[in-house]
Design a protein around this motif. Structure first.
Motif, PDB file in Angstrom:
ATOM      1  N   ARG A  25       0.547  -1.294   0.034  1.00  0.00           N
ATOM      2  CA  ARG A  25      -0.202   0.413   0.007  1.00  0.00           C
ATOM      3  C   ARG A  25       0.572   1.806   0.077  1.00  0.00           C
ATOM      4  N   ASP A  28       2.660   1.615  -3.477  1.00  0.00           N
ATOM      5  CA  ASP A  28       1.383   2.363  -4.446  1.00  0.00           C
ATOM      6  C   ASP A  28       0.559   3.706  -3.908  1.00  0.00           C
ATOM      7  N   THR A  29       1.083   4.783  -3.051  1.00  0.00           N
ATOM      8  CA  THR A  29       0.441   5.970  -1.678  1.00  0.00           C
ATOM      9  C   THR A  29       1.516   6.768  -2.471  1.00  0.00           C
ATOM     10  N   GLY A  32       1.471   7.165  -6.035  1.00  0.00           N
ATOM     11  CA  GLY A  32       0.527   8.014  -6.257  1.00  0.00           C
ATOM     12  C   GLY A  32       0.403   9.301  -5.898  1.00  0.00           C
ATOM     13  N   LEU A  33       1.020   9.885  -5.057  1.00  0.00           N
ATOM     14  CA  LEU A  33       0.918  11.135  -5.045  1.00  0.00           C
ATOM     15  C   LEU A  33       1.870  11.917  -5.839  1.00  0.00           C
TER      16      LEU A  33
ATOM     17  N   LEU B  10       2.302  10.647   2.569  1.00  0.00           N
ATOM     18  CA  LEU B  10       2.162   9.028   3.180  1.00  0.00           C
ATOM     19  C   LEU B  10       1.943   9.026   4.195  1.00  0.00           C
ATOM     20  N   ALA B  13      -1.668   9.327   4.499  1.00  0.00           N
ATOM     21  CA  ALA B  13      -2.654   8.542   3.788  1.00  0.00           C
ATOM     22  C   ALA B  13      -2.543   7.005   4.536  1.00  0.00           C
ATOM     23  N   GLU B  14      -1.595   6.653   5.224  1.00  0.00           N
ATOM     24  CA  GLU B  14      -1.596   5.266   5.843  1.00  0.00           C
ATOM     25  C   GLU B  14      -1.548   5.265   6.751  1.00  0.00           C
TER      26      GLU B  14
END
Lengths: 103, 93
Positions: A25, A28-29, A32-33, B10, B13-14
């Protein structure tokens, strides 16, 4: 074998930074950012690595190299990448130390 | 966006601590750097790919003075934009 997202996930897992699922994850993030920033015309600067810039290209006249036909190339927006000085230096130093890699 | 903003994004988001997010981002770019230094390609689907291109040396000129200079061969990382990113950026709205 090129370095892929799967390999990056594996590194985060092996270094015990994140579990496999969380690492997948996170990778991908991160990309993605970066994509999101570029899509909203924002440049992205990762010090020590490089910088991605969004550039507006004007409409221009071009030619189809296969048929020789004149055509108009529409205005478009593109992403360019410039490696940082640190990254350039690392790459050229390695080449000097490992001359067989030079070409 | 710079590296610390990416780290903050990051983390948010996570649900990671800033320290953890920083380790993740640093580890990713260190590994990408190592790959390029060892002349390995990087392929991130939807984002783009990197490879090191070799350029031969050539004889150049200083455009101001006309002086002839030897430009040595060099290697530079080259980024090719992936299809998804290319389309998202080019969408003129």
């Amino acid at each position: 074998m090129p370095l892929t997202k799967a390999a990056l996930v594996q590194v985060l897992f092996e270094k015990e930074i994140l579990s496999k699922a969380d690492a997948a994850r996170a990778v991908d993030t991160v990309f993605g950012l970066i994509k999101q920033a570029l899509a909203s015309e924002e440049d992205v600067l990762i010090s020590g690595f490089g910088k991605w810039t969004v550039k507006d290209k004007r409409e221009r006249r071009g030619r189809n190299p296969q048929t020789g036909q004149d055509l108009t190339i529409n205005a478009r927006r593109v992403v360019t990448f410039k490696a940082s000085g640190v990254l350039r230096r690392l790459i050229s130093e390695y080449t000097t130390k490992h001359p067989r890699m030079a070409k | 966006m710079n590296k610390s903003q990416l780290i903050e994004g990051l983390a948010k988001a996570e649900g990671l601590t800033l320290k953890k997010a920083e380790m993740v981002v640093n580890t990713l770019f260190e590994n990408m750097t190592d790959a390029l230094v060892e002349n390995e390609r990087i392929e991130i689907r939807g984002f783009g790919s990197f490879k090191v291109k070799s350029y031969d040396g050539y004889q150049g000129r200083n455009p101001k003075t006309g002086e002839i200079i030897e430009v040595g061969e060099k290697k530079l990382p080259f980024f090719k934009v992936g299809k998804e990113l290319k389309e998202r950026v080019d969408r003129l709205d």
